[in-house]
Write a protein that holds these residues in place. Sequence first.
Motif, PDB file in Angstrom:
ATOM      1  N   LEU A 245      42.764  49.733  14.722  1.00  0.00           N
ATOM      2  CA  LEU A 245      43.015  48.184  14.398  1.00  0.00           C
ATOM      3  C   LEU A 245      42.535  47.445  15.605  1.00  0.00           C
ATOM      4  O   LEU A 245      41.659  46.419  15.111  1.00  0.00           O
ATOM      5  CB  LEU A 245      44.328  47.985  14.252  1.00  0.00           C
ATOM      6  CG  LEU A 245      44.987  46.605  13.851  1.00  0.00           C
ATOM      7  CD1 LEU A 245      44.273  46.063  12.371  1.00  0.00           C
ATOM      8  CD2 LEU A 245      46.265  46.633  13.685  1.00  0.00           C
ATOM      9  N   ASP A 246      42.881  47.736  16.656  1.00  0.00           N
ATOM     10  CA  ASP A 246      41.996  47.113  17.830  1.00  0.00           C
ATOM     11  C   ASP A 246      40.412  46.766  17.759  1.00  0.00           C
ATOM     12  O   ASP A 246      40.013  45.608  18.000  1.00  0.00           O
ATOM     13  CB  ASP A 246      42.546  47.633  19.022  1.00  0.00           C
ATOM     14  CG  ASP A 246      43.901  47.392  19.378  1.00  0.00           C
ATOM     15  OD1 ASP A 246      44.567  46.540  19.253  1.00  0.00           O
ATOM     16  OD2 ASP A 246      44.279  48.183  20.167  1.00  0.00           O
TER      17      ASP A 246
ATOM     18  N   LEU B   5      39.568  44.352  14.859  1.00  0.00           N
ATOM     19  CA  LEU B   5      39.832  43.171  15.146  1.00  0.00           C
ATOM     20  C   LEU B   5      38.982  42.561  16.241  1.00  0.00           C
ATOM     21  O   LEU B   5      38.489  41.503  15.917  1.00  0.00           O
ATOM     22  CB  LEU B   5      41.454  42.957  15.883  1.00  0.00           C
ATOM     23  CG  LEU B   5      42.530  43.194  14.504  1.00  0.00           C
ATOM     24  CD1 LEU B   5      43.748  43.104  15.311  1.00  0.00           C
ATOM     25  CD2 LEU B   5      42.345  41.758  13.672  1.00  0.00           C
TER      26      LEU B   5
ATOM     27  N   ASP C 251      35.715  42.058  14.349  1.00  0.00           N
ATOM     28  CA  ASP C 251      35.812  40.918  13.493  1.00  0.00           C
ATOM     29  C   ASP C 251      35.632  39.436  14.385  1.00  0.00           C
ATOM     30  O   ASP C 251      34.859  38.671  14.047  1.00  0.00           O
ATOM     31  CB  ASP C 251      37.056  40.931  12.670  1.00  0.00           C
ATOM     32  CG  ASP C 251      37.188  39.673  11.690  1.00  0.00           C
ATOM     33  OD1 ASP C 251      36.304  39.478  10.775  1.00  0.00           O
ATOM     34  OD2 ASP C 251      38.311  38.951  12.114  1.00  0.00           O
ATOM     35  N   ASN C 252      36.286  39.499  15.478  1.00  0.00           N
ATOM     36  CA  ASN C 252      36.121  38.223  16.313  1.00  0.00           C
ATOM     37  C   ASN C 252      34.781  38.154  17.030  1.00  0.00           C
ATOM     38  O   ASN C 252      34.475  37.132  17.119  1.00  0.00           O
ATOM     39  CB  ASN C 252      37.368  38.506  17.499  1.00  0.00           C
ATOM     40  CG  ASN C 252      38.760  37.827  16.858  1.00  0.00           C
ATOM     41  OD1 ASN C 252      39.121  36.624  16.688  1.00  0.00           O
ATOM     42  ND2 ASN C 252      39.527  38.659  16.646  1.00  0.00           N
TER      43      ASN C 252
ATOM     44  N   HIS D 295      40.989  42.316  22.399  1.00  0.00           N
ATOM     45  CA  HIS D 295      41.429  43.508  21.664  1.00  0.00           C
ATOM     46  C   HIS D 295      40.800  44.914  22.168  1.00  0.00           C
ATOM     47  O   HIS D 295      41.181  45.989  21.776  1.00  0.00           O
ATOM     48  CB  HIS D 295      40.807  43.294  20.002  1.00  0.00           C
ATOM     49  CG  HIS D 295      41.824  42.098  19.447  1.00  0.00           C
ATOM     50  ND1 HIS D 295      42.996  42.475  19.190  1.00  0.00           N
ATOM     51  CD2 HIS D 295      41.322  40.965  19.035  1.00  0.00           C
ATOM     52  CE1 HIS D 295      43.409  41.544  18.362  1.00  0.00           C
ATOM     53  NE2 HIS D 295      42.680  40.642  18.357  1.00  0.00           N
TER      54      HIS D 295
END
Length: 109
Positions: free
Chosen positions: A37-38, A41, A44-45, A100
């Motif tokens: 998940l990190d 994210l 995505d960022n 992240h």
Amino acid sequence: MTTTNQPPLTDEVQCARSILAELAEAGTTLLTRERHLDVLLALDNLERASRGAWPPPPARREVSSVDDALREARASLEAVLGDLTRHGVEALPLAFAIDHVRQALGRRS
């Protein structure tokens, strides 16, 4: 085909994107759910940090060490943060991406 409104894609940005994309694709075969998940994210960022549309990240060599790969991605992202104008990225999403990656590094597999 390159358009005039395509943002620059520097080596540092491309390195981080490649690593994060490979880890994201590997998913829980290499990472715990939390680390995955990190990574998702962070990727995505990083994509949100672009001031336009970058082409897809290229294929990368097999990741032999998740921690080493994450450290390399973090170093590349921190280099980008040092000169936002040259790399053509937005500061806030880039800072979230770095955070992240740091969180992923802080988690144990």
